[in-house]
Write a protein that holds these residues in place. Structure first.
Motif, mmCIF file in Angstrom:
data_model
loop_
_atom_site.group_PDB
_atom_site.id
_atom_site.type_symbol
_atom_site.label_atom_id
_atom_site.label_comp_id
_atom_site.label_asym_id
_atom_site.label_seq_id
_atom_site.Cartn_x
_atom_site.Cartn_y
_atom_site.Cartn_z
ATOM 1 N N SER A 1 0.928 -0.956 -0.267
ATOM 2 C CA SER A 1 -0.009 -0.115 0.138
ATOM 3 C C SER A 1 0.592 1.360 0.007
ATOM 4 O O SER A 1 -0.118 2.252 -0.335
ATOM 5 N N GLY A 2 2.272 1.357 0.460
ATOM 6 C CA GLY A 2 2.772 1.735 0.047
ATOM 7 C C GLY A 2 3.168 2.986 -1.389
ATOM 8 O O GLY A 2 3.420 3.878 -0.990
ATOM 9 N N TYR A 3 2.689 1.787 -2.380
ATOM 10 C CA TYR A 3 3.173 3.228 -3.508
ATOM 11 C C TYR A 3 2.028 3.566 -3.725
ATOM 12 O O TYR A 3 1.754 4.832 -4.378
ATOM 13 N N GLN A 4 0.790 3.700 -2.747
ATOM 14 C CA GLN A 4 -0.501 4.460 -2.864
ATOM 15 C C GLN A 4 -0.199 5.505 -2.183
ATOM 16 O O GLN A 4 -1.323 6.655 -2.120
ATOM 17 N N VAL A 5 0.682 5.978 -1.561
ATOM 18 C CA VAL A 5 0.930 7.202 -0.385
ATOM 19 C C VAL A 5 2.244 8.136 -1.001
ATOM 20 O O VAL A 5 2.689 7.668 -1.165
ATOM 21 N N GLU A 6 1.508 9.114 -0.519
ATOM 22 C CA GLU A 6 2.733 11.123 -1.166
ATOM 23 C C GLU A 6 2.819 11.181 0.911
ATOM 24 O O GLU A 6 2.696 10.788 1.341
ATOM 25 N N LEU A 7 4.738 10.799 -0.058
ATOM 26 C CA LEU A 7 5.675 12.024 1.161
ATOM 27 C C LEU A 7 4.411 13.154 1.881
ATOM 28 O O LEU A 7 4.384 13.283 3.430
ATOM 29 N N GLN A 8 3.489 14.440 1.198
ATOM 30 C CA GLN A 8 3.264 15.572 1.653
ATOM 31 C C GLN A 8 2.345 14.653 2.494
ATOM 32 O O GLN A 8 2.096 15.744 3.424
ATOM 33 N N LYS A 9 1.627 13.770 1.795
ATOM 34 C CA LYS A 9 0.216 13.941 2.804
ATOM 35 C C LYS A 9 0.717 12.916 3.704
ATOM 36 O O LYS A 9 0.008 13.318 5.178
ATOM 37 N N VAL A 10 1.449 11.820 3.959
ATOM 38 C CA VAL A 10 2.387 11.597 5.303
ATOM 39 C C VAL A 10 2.448 12.476 6.086
ATOM 40 O O VAL A 10 1.740 12.590 7.836
ATOM 41 N N VAL A 11 3.212 13.964 5.822
ATOM 42 C CA VAL A 11 3.913 14.643 6.803
ATOM 43 C C VAL A 11 2.933 15.845 6.813
ATOM 44 O O VAL A 11 2.406 16.082 8.737
ATOM 45 N N ASN A 12 1.687 15.666 6.477
ATOM 46 C CA ASN A 12 0.440 15.889 6.666
ATOM 47 C C ASN A 12 0.927 17.696 7.442
ATOM 48 O O ASN A 12 -0.130 17.644 8.473
ATOM 49 N N GLY A 13 1.808 18.278 7.280
ATOM 50 C CA GLY A 13 2.044 19.424 8.141
ATOM 51 C C GLY A 13 2.786 19.782 9.257
ATOM 52 O O GLY A 13 2.710 20.572 9.498
ATOM 53 N N ALA A 14 2.384 18.367 9.882
ATOM 54 C CA ALA A 14 3.284 18.187 11.089
ATOM 55 C C ALA A 14 5.220 18.166 11.477
ATOM 56 O O ALA A 14 5.341 17.998 11.795
ATOM 57 N N ILE A 15 5.414 19.709 10.423
ATOM 58 C CA ILE A 15 6.757 20.378 10.913
ATOM 59 C C ILE A 15 6.044 21.744 11.696
ATOM 60 O O ILE A 15 5.896 22.458 11.460
ATOM 61 N N PHE A 16 7.603 21.750 12.565
ATOM 62 C CA PHE A 16 7.298 22.975 13.837
ATOM 63 C C PHE A 16 8.560 23.445 13.878
ATOM 64 O O PHE A 16 10.041 22.986 13.404
ATOM 65 N N GLN A 17 8.800 24.837 13.311
ATOM 66 C CA GLN A 17 10.211 25.166 13.516
ATOM 67 C C GLN A 17 10.497 25.768 15.374
ATOM 68 O O GLN A 17 10.086 25.966 15.993
ATOM 69 N N GLU A 18 11.566 25.143 15.322
ATOM 70 C CA GLU A 18 11.980 24.934 16.581
ATOM 71 C C GLU A 18 13.891 25.787 16.314
ATOM 72 O O GLU A 18 14.234 24.737 15.738
ATOM 73 N N ASP A 19 14.131 26.104 16.892
ATOM 74 C CA ASP A 19 15.690 26.298 16.987
ATOM 75 C C ASP A 19 16.633 25.156 18.095
ATOM 76 O O ASP A 19 17.745 25.670 17.513
ATOM 77 N N ALA A 20 15.960 24.150 17.908
ATOM 78 C CA ALA A 20 17.210 22.526 18.274
ATOM 79 C C ALA A 20 17.783 22.336 17.732
ATOM 80 O O ALA A 20 17.840 22.908 16.371
#
Ligand code: ZN
Length: 187
Positions: free
Chosen positions: A39-58
């Protein structure tokens, strides 16, 4: 011919009686299992990440160890499975931790070779995070090696792919390998 019919033919070809009780619904179940495992063929990277990227200065290493994976080797269509260990050093952004596991699944649920899967996971994180570096280590056991061919049950395949500071800086690389020293593997 659909997948279910193909599995019914396969059972005939290996000499089975597809009408016997235990096998009547097997083609349908096997087709469902195969669809899930690929089922991984039907999955797109941007949809998996779904905006869960956060600004952080770590700026320190983020390590996610012992992520179980199950994949299928593209040479024999037999499972290989094990653990993925993924690290990155942020460059102003971090990713939701569960998304890393989903990225592993996205590439595991395809026909694969372990070497390519290791690289794909690292490059996907690079794409979504643009970090200072990514390290990915996979430890896998391959049924095509354990159950057939050379029949080596204890063998464990390790693959790694390093980018950025992990590749360039031996100290950072050493720190990563220290952090995953007691990682899980099936060996
Ligand atoms: Zn194989």
């Amino acid at each position: 011919m659909n997948l279910e019919e193909l599995y019914r033919n396969l059972l005939c070809e290996i000499g089975e009686d597809t009408e016997r009780e235990g096998l009547v619904r097997t083609p349908r179940r096997a087709a469902e299992a195969m669809r899930f495992l690929t089922s991984g063929y039907q999955v797109e990277l941007q949809k998996v990440v779904n905006g869960a990227i956060f600004q952080e200065d770590a700026e320190d290493i983020v390590v996610i160890r012992d992520i179980e994976f199950f994949s299928l080797c593209e040479h024999h269509l037999l499972p290989f499975f094990g653990y993925a260990h993924v690290a990155y050093i942020p460059n102003g952004r971090i990713i939701g931790i569960s998304k890393v596991a989903r990225i592993v699944d996205m590439y595991a649920r395809r026909l694969q070779v372990q070497e390519r899967m290791t690289q794909q996971i690292a490059l996907a994180l690079t794409e979504v995070l643009d970090p200072q570096g990514v390290a990915c280590v996979l430890e896998g056991k391959h049924l095509c090696m354990m159950a057939r061919g050379v029949e080596k049950q204890a063998s464990n395949v390790s693959t790694s792919y390093l980018t950025g500071v992990f590749r360039e800086n031996p100290t950072t690389r050493g720190e990563f390998y220290d952090l995953i020293r007691d990682r899980k593997s099936y060996a």
